[in-house]
Design a protein around this motif. Structure first.
Motif, PDB file in Angstrom:
ATOM      1  N   GLY A 180      -1.868  -3.299   7.373  1.00  0.00           N
ATOM      2  CA  GLY A 180      -2.736  -4.037   6.544  1.00  0.00           C
ATOM      3  C   GLY A 180      -1.837  -4.787   5.576  1.00  0.00           C
ATOM      4  O   GLY A 180      -2.129  -5.842   4.906  1.00  0.00           O
ATOM      5  N   HIS A 181      -0.649  -4.161   4.670  1.00  0.00           N
ATOM      6  CA  HIS A 181      -0.278  -4.868   3.454  1.00  0.00           C
ATOM      7  C   HIS A 181       1.241  -4.580   3.660  1.00  0.00           C
ATOM      8  O   HIS A 181       1.438  -3.721   4.083  1.00  0.00           O
ATOM      9  N   SER A 182       1.996  -5.304   3.187  1.00  0.00           N
ATOM     10  CA  SER A 182       3.350  -5.187   2.912  1.00  0.00           C
ATOM     11  C   SER A 182       3.967  -4.662   1.600  1.00  0.00           C
ATOM     12  O   SER A 182       4.868  -4.675   2.162  1.00  0.00           O
ATOM     13  N   ASN A 183       3.125  -4.550   1.178  1.00  0.00           N
ATOM     14  CA  ASN A 183       3.250  -3.473  -0.311  1.00  0.00           C
ATOM     15  C   ASN A 183       2.306  -2.166  -1.008  1.00  0.00           C
ATOM     16  O   ASN A 183       1.633  -2.359  -0.111  1.00  0.00           O
ATOM     17  N   ALA A 184       2.554  -1.467  -1.477  1.00  0.00           N
ATOM     18  CA  ALA A 184       2.214  -0.528  -1.591  1.00  0.00           C
ATOM     19  C   ALA A 184       0.398  -1.123  -2.062  1.00  0.00           C
ATOM     20  O   ALA A 184       0.080  -1.415  -2.543  1.00  0.00           O
ATOM     21  N   ILE A 185      -0.301   0.209  -1.620  1.00  0.00           N
ATOM     22  CA  ILE A 185      -1.987  -0.508  -1.827  1.00  0.00           C
ATOM     23  C   ILE A 185      -2.152   0.369  -3.358  1.00  0.00           C
ATOM     24  O   ILE A 185      -1.866   2.180  -3.306  1.00  0.00           O
ATOM     25  N   SER A 186      -3.192   0.005  -3.561  1.00  0.00           N
ATOM     26  CA  SER A 186      -2.957   0.529  -5.177  1.00  0.00           C
ATOM     27  C   SER A 186      -4.460   1.112  -4.911  1.00  0.00           C
ATOM     28  O   SER A 186      -4.943   1.983  -5.964  1.00  0.00           O
ATOM     29  N   ASP A 187      -5.659   0.684  -4.621  1.00  0.00           N
ATOM     30  CA  ASP A 187      -7.354   0.643  -5.088  1.00  0.00           C
ATOM     31  C   ASP A 187      -7.926   0.660  -3.336  1.00  0.00           C
ATOM     32  O   ASP A 187      -7.535  -0.615  -2.548  1.00  0.00           O
ATOM     33  N   CYS A 188      -9.010   1.229  -3.220  1.00  0.00           N
ATOM     34  CA  CYS A 188      -9.555   0.885  -2.446  1.00  0.00           C
ATOM     35  C   CYS A 188     -11.636   1.345  -2.468  1.00  0.00           C
ATOM     36  O   CYS A 188     -12.101   1.781  -2.832  1.00  0.00           O
ATOM     37  N   ASP A 193     -23.475  -0.117   1.632  1.00  0.00           N
ATOM     38  CA  ASP A 193     -24.300   0.232   2.267  1.00  0.00           C
ATOM     39  C   ASP A 193     -23.003   0.564   3.733  1.00  0.00           C
ATOM     40  O   ASP A 193     -23.559   1.084   4.828  1.00  0.00           O
ATOM     41  N   GLY A 194     -21.501   0.312   2.924  1.00  0.00           N
ATOM     42  CA  GLY A 194     -20.824   1.587   4.186  1.00  0.00           C
ATOM     43  C   GLY A 194     -19.798   0.577   4.960  1.00  0.00           C
ATOM     44  O   GLY A 194     -19.256   0.850   5.886  1.00  0.00           O
ATOM     45  N   HIS A 195     -20.244  -0.755   5.297  1.00  0.00           N
ATOM     46  CA  HIS A 195     -20.472  -1.313   5.996  1.00  0.00           C
ATOM     47  C   HIS A 195     -18.487  -1.895   6.411  1.00  0.00           C
ATOM     48  O   HIS A 195     -17.957  -1.977   6.985  1.00  0.00           O
ATOM     49  N   TYR A 196     -18.342  -2.397   5.298  1.00  0.00           N
ATOM     50  CA  TYR A 196     -17.054  -2.979   4.755  1.00  0.00           C
ATOM     51  C   TYR A 196     -16.106  -2.147   3.756  1.00  0.00           C
ATOM     52  O   TYR A 196     -16.821  -1.392   3.030  1.00  0.00           O
ATOM     53  N   LEU A 197     -14.845  -2.292   3.855  1.00  0.00           N
ATOM     54  CA  LEU A 197     -13.941  -1.831   3.403  1.00  0.00           C
ATOM     55  C   LEU A 197     -12.773  -2.806   2.505  1.00  0.00           C
ATOM     56  O   LEU A 197     -12.471  -3.918   3.044  1.00  0.00           O
ATOM     57  N   CYS A 198     -13.070  -2.483   1.369  1.00  0.00           N
ATOM     58  CA  CYS A 198     -11.532  -3.365   0.024  1.00  0.00           C
ATOM     59  C   CYS A 198     -10.450  -2.469   0.159  1.00  0.00           C
ATOM     60  O   CYS A 198     -10.491  -2.307  -0.882  1.00  0.00           O
ATOM     61  N   THR A 199      -9.834  -3.331   0.406  1.00  0.00           N
ATOM     62  CA  THR A 199      -8.402  -2.597  -0.275  1.00  0.00           C
ATOM     63  C   THR A 199      -7.397  -3.745  -1.190  1.00  0.00           C
ATOM     64  O   THR A 199      -7.632  -4.611  -0.721  1.00  0.00           O
TER      65      THR A 199
END
Length: 351
Positions: A180-188, A193-199
């Protein structure tokens, strides 16, 4: 920026986490100064202080009914508090510092991420007994863990650049995303409605994932980039998912139009990293927490009339189009590759 803001002063060290609560009339914040504060929005002052932690507090969260608060700290504990009285209800000792905590929407469970063996703990939020303990869940420090609105799944992100979804019922990891990402993921964060997730990631981008389909690895996420000049530290959807707000190490807050997948506005004013962001239910206010020891309350009610927002729309040649699938209007941005976009981000994601 042309957005009016107020500065809330009361913490003596980095503010690590912030939320609106009590129908947007109050604010909850926690800090490396080892306190949690409840603020009155109108007066801009703390009205309640929760003091029991003996080291920096990494995160605070509260139940949707605003009755209980949970906190995680570098003193190796997670604690629960009664919001009204400010009294501590229980404390759970961890092996290692606790980097994140969250409470399920039904208030029954709490999760925390510990630095020791990158473990996730699931507790009964009332009795404080451990229901599950997932050791080595990630290969590196867990930066954030949170419940899906269905209370049945937990997502966690880490310095190891991966996103994991863990199922409470089967007690197993249902999805791992490594690319998903090329570096550390800091938050999600999830949409309500639970349909989408943001990172949010240190690779300077945010990504929106469709998880409704259950096999969202095969869908390309929508990437939100060119909003921050450095690592992104936090992200949050508005209640109706039309906006994503993010905070960064460049001291700014970015407001994104989710359906168009573009940045609407940057809020500048903090003197140091922005560590966390929140958005009021009515979308009139944005709250930001910073390493500069302050919180800022930004009024974005008239955001769409700000010249830079309207100018960037004109310059980009963007127009309001109607999504051919859900028939909702969305801000259509021209693409460099002459591709005509006829569907909004949400419909593109779920196809």
């Amino acid at each position: 920026s042309q957005v009016h803001f107020e500065i809330l002063r009361g913490h003596s060290d980095m503010v690590s986490s912030c939320h609106f609560c009590c129908e947007d009339t109050k604010i909850l914040s926690c800090s490396y100064d080892r306190t949690v504060k409840l603020w009155d929005v109108d007066r801009g002052i703390p009205i309640q202080v929760f003091e029991e932690h003996t080291a920096p507090i990494s995160e605070c969260n509260l139940t949707p009914d605003d009755r209980r608060v949970v906190t995680s700290s570098y003193d190796n504990t997670a604690k629960a508090w009664d919001m009204e009285t400010g009294k501590m209800l229980w404390t759970v000792e961890h092996e290692g510092i606790v980097t994140s905590c969250n409470i399920s929407c039904d208030g029954r469970y709490m999760i925390s991420g510990s630095d020791k063996e990158n473990t996730i703990y699931v507790f009964d939020a009332v009795s404080a007994t451990v229901v599950s303990r997932l050791q080595g869940h990630h290969k590196s420090t867990i930066t954030r863990c949170c419940f899906h609105p269905d209370n049945q799944r937990v997502t966690s992100v880490s310095y190891d650049k991966t996103i994991k979804l863990w199922d409470m019922t089967t007690r197993s990891t249902s999805i791992t995303i490594n690319e998903g990402h090329s570096n550390a993921i800091s938050d999600c964060c999830f949409t309500s409605d639970g349909h989408y997730l943001c990172t949010a990631s240190w690779d300077r981008s945010l990504k929106i994932w469709d998880i409704k389909t259950g096999e969202f690895q095969c869908h390309e996420p929508v990437s939100l980039s060119q909003g921050h000049e450095g690592s992104v530290s936090s992200c949050l959807f508005s209640q109706d998912a039309s906006l994503v707000v993010s905070g960064g190490y460049d001291k700014t807050i970015a407001i994104w139009d989710t359906e168009a997948g573009c940045k609407k506005l940057s809020l500048k004013g903090h003197w140091d990293w922005v560590t966390d962001v929140a958005i009021s239910k009515n979308k009139k206010w944005i709250l930001s927490a910073s390493k500069d020891s302050t919180l800022r309350l930004w009024n974005i009610e008239k955001m769409d009339h700000i010249s830079s927002v309207t100018e960037s729309r004109k310059a980009g040649g963007s127009k309001i189009a109607q999504c051919e699938e859900c028939e909702k209007p969305f801000l259509c941005l021209p693409r460099s590759d002459s591709e005509v976009i006829s569907r909004c981000v949400f419909c593109r994601l779920s196809s």
